[in-house]
Motif scaffolding. Structure first.
Motif, PDB file in Angstrom:
ATOM      1  N   CYS A  17       0.838  -1.202   0.000  1.00 58.19           N
ATOM      2  CA  CYS A  17       0.000   0.000   0.000  1.00 58.19           C
ATOM      3  C   CYS A  17       0.873   1.252   0.000  1.00 58.19           C
ATOM      4  O   CYS A  17       0.637   2.180  -0.778  1.00 58.19           O
ATOM      5  CB  CYS A  17      -0.912  -0.010   1.231  1.00 58.19           C
ATOM      6  SG  CYS A  17      -1.964   1.445   1.379  1.00 58.19           S
ATOM      7  N   ASN A  19      -4.741   4.842   9.180  1.00 57.46           N
ATOM      8  CA  ASN A  19      -5.479   3.702   8.657  1.00 57.46           C
ATOM      9  C   ASN A  19      -5.513   2.652   9.764  1.00 57.46           C
ATOM     10  O   ASN A  19      -4.477   2.104  10.144  1.00 57.46           O
ATOM     11  CB  ASN A  19      -4.796   3.150   7.406  1.00 57.46           C
ATOM     12  CG  ASN A  19      -5.575   2.015   6.774  1.00 57.46           C
ATOM     13  OD1 ASN A  19      -6.086   1.138   7.459  1.00 57.46           O
ATOM     14  ND2 ASN A  19      -5.645   1.999   5.452  1.00 57.46           N
ATOM     15  N   ASP A  56     -10.451   0.722   6.034  1.00 56.81           N
ATOM     16  CA  ASP A  56     -10.341   0.106   4.709  1.00 56.81           C
ATOM     17  C   ASP A  56     -11.469  -0.880   4.435  1.00 56.81           C
ATOM     18  O   ASP A  56     -11.446  -1.613   3.455  1.00 56.81           O
ATOM     19  CB  ASP A  56      -8.963  -0.519   4.489  1.00 56.81           C
ATOM     20  CG  ASP A  56      -8.727  -1.791   5.285  1.00 56.81           C
ATOM     21  OD1 ASP A  56      -9.635  -2.235   5.995  1.00 56.81           O
ATOM     22  OD2 ASP A  56      -7.614  -2.349   5.181  1.00 56.81           O
ATOM     23  N   TYR A  81      -8.490  -0.936   0.292  1.00 57.84           N
ATOM     24  CA  TYR A  81      -7.204  -1.323  -0.269  1.00 57.84           C
ATOM     25  C   TYR A  81      -7.359  -1.372  -1.784  1.00 57.84           C
ATOM     26  O   TYR A  81      -8.479  -1.362  -2.299  1.00 57.84           O
ATOM     27  CB  TYR A  81      -6.813  -2.696   0.286  1.00 57.84           C
ATOM     28  CG  TYR A  81      -5.345  -3.008   0.168  1.00 57.84           C
ATOM     29  CD1 TYR A  81      -4.442  -2.533   1.114  1.00 57.84           C
ATOM     30  CD2 TYR A  81      -4.859  -3.756  -0.892  1.00 57.84           C
ATOM     31  CE1 TYR A  81      -3.097  -2.806   1.004  1.00 57.84           C
ATOM     32  CE2 TYR A  81      -3.519  -4.034  -1.014  1.00 57.84           C
ATOM     33  CZ  TYR A  81      -2.639  -3.556  -0.057  1.00 57.84           C
ATOM     34  OH  TYR A  81      -1.302  -3.816  -0.183  1.00 57.84           O
ATOM     35  N   PRO A 110      -5.803  -7.635   1.146  1.00 58.73           N
ATOM     36  CA  PRO A 110      -5.130  -7.502  -0.153  1.00 58.73           C
ATOM     37  C   PRO A 110      -5.194  -8.771  -1.000  1.00 58.73           C
ATOM     38  O   PRO A 110      -5.418  -8.699  -2.210  1.00 58.73           O
ATOM     39  CB  PRO A 110      -3.682  -7.169   0.228  1.00 58.73           C
ATOM     40  CG  PRO A 110      -3.777  -6.549   1.578  1.00 58.73           C
ATOM     41  CD  PRO A 110      -4.925  -7.226   2.261  1.00 58.73           C
ATOM     42  N   TRP A 130      -6.027   0.738  -8.108  1.00 53.37           N
ATOM     43  CA  TRP A 130      -5.102   1.548  -7.318  1.00 53.37           C
ATOM     44  C   TRP A 130      -5.172   3.035  -7.662  1.00 53.37           C
ATOM     45  O   TRP A 130      -5.034   3.893  -6.783  1.00 53.37           O
ATOM     46  CB  TRP A 130      -3.664   1.036  -7.495  1.00 53.37           C
ATOM     47  CG  TRP A 130      -3.276   0.031  -6.455  1.00 53.37           C
ATOM     48  CD1 TRP A 130      -2.929  -1.274  -6.651  1.00 53.37           C
ATOM     49  CD2 TRP A 130      -3.196   0.247  -5.043  1.00 53.37           C
ATOM     50  NE1 TRP A 130      -2.652  -1.890  -5.448  1.00 53.37           N
ATOM     51  CE2 TRP A 130      -2.798  -0.973  -4.446  1.00 53.37           C
ATOM     52  CE3 TRP A 130      -3.424   1.345  -4.213  1.00 53.37           C
ATOM     53  CZ2 TRP A 130      -2.626  -1.119  -3.063  1.00 53.37           C
ATOM     54  CZ3 TRP A 130      -3.261   1.208  -2.839  1.00 53.37           C
ATOM     55  CH2 TRP A 130      -2.864  -0.017  -2.277  1.00 53.37           C
TER      56      TRP A 130
END
Length: 370
Positions: A21, A114, A150, A171, A280, A348
Motif C-alpha cells: 500500500c 489507517n 479500509d 485497499y 489484499p 489503485w
C-alpha cells in the motif's frame, strides 16, 4: 503538501500488504504533485535515500534482534525523526506498535491513521496480548486527528465502539491480464485441475478448516497451500495432514506474477480470513479471475457480495470441492462482476485519488478551524 508515511518496514515492498500500500500510494502521490517521505527499516534491502522521487528515511529497527519488541523501538525512532521534518500530514498505516508513542507526534502536523483490522481478535494472541492490542487500538483513535477505514465493517466498528467517524478508503488492486500457463510447469500443474489458498498460516485464516474439508473430499487433484509453513502452527498442519497426498505445502511465494498466474489457473481459490478489513490477497484473487470460496463473514461479504461461494465449516469446503468446476458457465458471471469491482472500485489509481482527496479535505478542515 508534504506527506510522511509511517508504520511499514519500507518500500519498495519486500514484505506484505501495508508495504505494498505504501509503495503504490507514495508513487501515485508523487505523480500527483505531493512531496512524500516514507520511513524504512535501517536494514531494508533498498538503501538509497530516494526511490522514484520519494524521500526514503532509514531508522534503526531492532526487530531482527528483539522480535516484536523491536517494532515498538522502530516506530518510536520514526516518530522522533518525523518531528524534525515539518510535514503537513502524517499517514500512519496501522497502530499496533506506534500508538503508545502517539503523544510524541508533532503538533503542527495532521495525523491520519489507517486503523487496519481488528488485531485484538486474532486467535494466535494470548488474553494479555489481546488486552494490550485493544488498548493500543483506543490510543490509535485518541492520538489521531482523522481515521481511515479500509472496510465498511471497520468503519461501523469504530463508530459503534468509539463514536469515531472515519473515511472509508479500501485497499487497492490492479487487474491481472498477462496470464501465462508456463508457470504451471514449475509446479507440475494443469490449468483448472488444482485448488489453492494463499495466507499466513494462522488459526484465524481458517487453514485447518479448509484442509479438513480437502481431506474429507479426498479428491486426487492437488491442493496448494501457499504461505510460510516453517512455524510451529505450520508444523502442526503438516503433521496433521501428512497422509493427504494432494495437500502440498508450497511455502511463501513473493513474485506477484507467479502468484497471479497460480490464482488465474486454479479451479477454486479459498479465502479463509476472518479478521480484518479489505484483505489484499482477496482483491488480488478477484483481479486474477479466481473463482473464490470465502469464509462466510461480514468482512468478506462486504466485498464479494453474491459473486463468490462461501463456507462455514469443513463440510461446506468438501461439498464445494466435489461439486464446483471453474469452467462451468454458471460461475462466469461471478468472475466478470468481481473484475468489474476491481476496475470500478478497487483500482489503485482510484484509491490513490481517494487518499489525495482525503489529504486535501483534512488540510481544509484544519485551515477552517484555526
Amino acid at each position: 503538501m508534504k506527506i510522511a508515511i509511517l508504520g511499514t518496514r519500507g518500500i519498495p515492498n519486500y514484505y506484505g500488504g501495508f508495504e505494498q500500500c505504501a509503495e503504490y500510494l507514495a508513487v501515485g502521490l508523487v505523480k500527483r504533485g505531493f512531496e512524500v517521505i516514507v520511513y524504512n527499516s535501517h536494514n531494508h534491502p533498498y538503501q538509497e535515500k530516494v526511490w522514484n522521487g520519494i524521500q526514503i528515511i532509514h531508522c534503526y529497527d531492532p526487530e531482527y534482534k528483539l522480535g516484536t519488541a523491536g517494532q515498538f523501538i522502530y516506530d518510536l525512532n520514526c516518530i522522533l525523526d518525523v518531528r524534525k521534518q515539518n510535514c503537513d500530514i502524517i499517514l500512519q498505516l496501522g497502530y499496533t506498535s506506534s500508538s503508545i508513542w502517539g503523544w510524541l507526534m508533532p503538533k503542527k502536523a495532521i495525523v491520519t491513521t489507517n486503523m487496519d483490522g481488528l488485531e485484538w481478535r486474532r486467535t494466535k494472541y494470548s488474553e494479555k496480548v489481546k488486552k494490550f492490542l485493544k488498548w493500543a487500538e483506543s490510543l490509535g483513535v485518541k492520538y489521531s486527528d482523522f481515521l481511515i477505514s479500509d472496510s465498511i465493517g471497520i468503519q461501523n466498528y469504530l463508530k459503534e465502539t468509539y463514536k469515531a467517524d472515519s473515511t472509508y478508503i479500501a485497499y487497492g488492486a490492479t487487474l491481472f491480464e498477462n496470464n501465462d500457463d508456463k508457470v504451471l510447469n514449475d509446479y507440475n500443474l494443469s490449468a483448472y485441475k488444482y485448488d489453492m489458498l494463499i495466507a499466513r498460516l494462522e488459526p484465524e485464516n481458517s487453514i485447518e478448516i479448509i484442509l479438513d474439508g480437502v481431506a474429507k473430499a479426498n479428491l486426487s487433484r492437488p491442493f496448494l497451500v501457499i504461505g510460510n509453513h516453517k512455524t510451529s502452527y505450520g508444523d502442526y498442519l503438516k503433521n496433521k495432514f501428512s497422509s493427504s497426498s494432494q495437500i502440498q505445502f508450497i511455502g511463501g511465494i513473493y513474485n506477484i506474477e507467479v502468484l497471479n498466474n497460480l490464482r488465474f489457473y486454479s479451479n477454486l481459490y479459498f479465502h479463509g480470513h476472518t479478521v480484518g478489513g479489505t484483505n489484499p490477497s482477496l482483491l488480488e484473487a478477484m483481479a486474477s479471475n479466481s473463482l473464490i470460496c470465502a469464509n462466510d463473514n461480514d468482512f468478506n461479504r462486504y466485498i464479494l457480495g453474491t459473486d463468490a461461494l462461501y463456507f462455514k465449516d469443513q463440510n461446506d469446503v468438501a461439498d464445494h470441492l466435489k461439486n464446483v468446476n471453474y469452467v462451468d458457465e454458471s460461475f462466469q458471471m461471478m468472475l466478470s462482476e468481481n473484475r468489474k469491482k476491481i476496475t470500478n472500485i478497487y483500482d489503485w489509481e482510484l484509491i490513490i485519488d481517494q487518499y489525495a482527496n482525503h489529504f486535501r479535505d483534512i488540510i481544509e478542515i484544519k485551515v477552517n478551524t484555526n
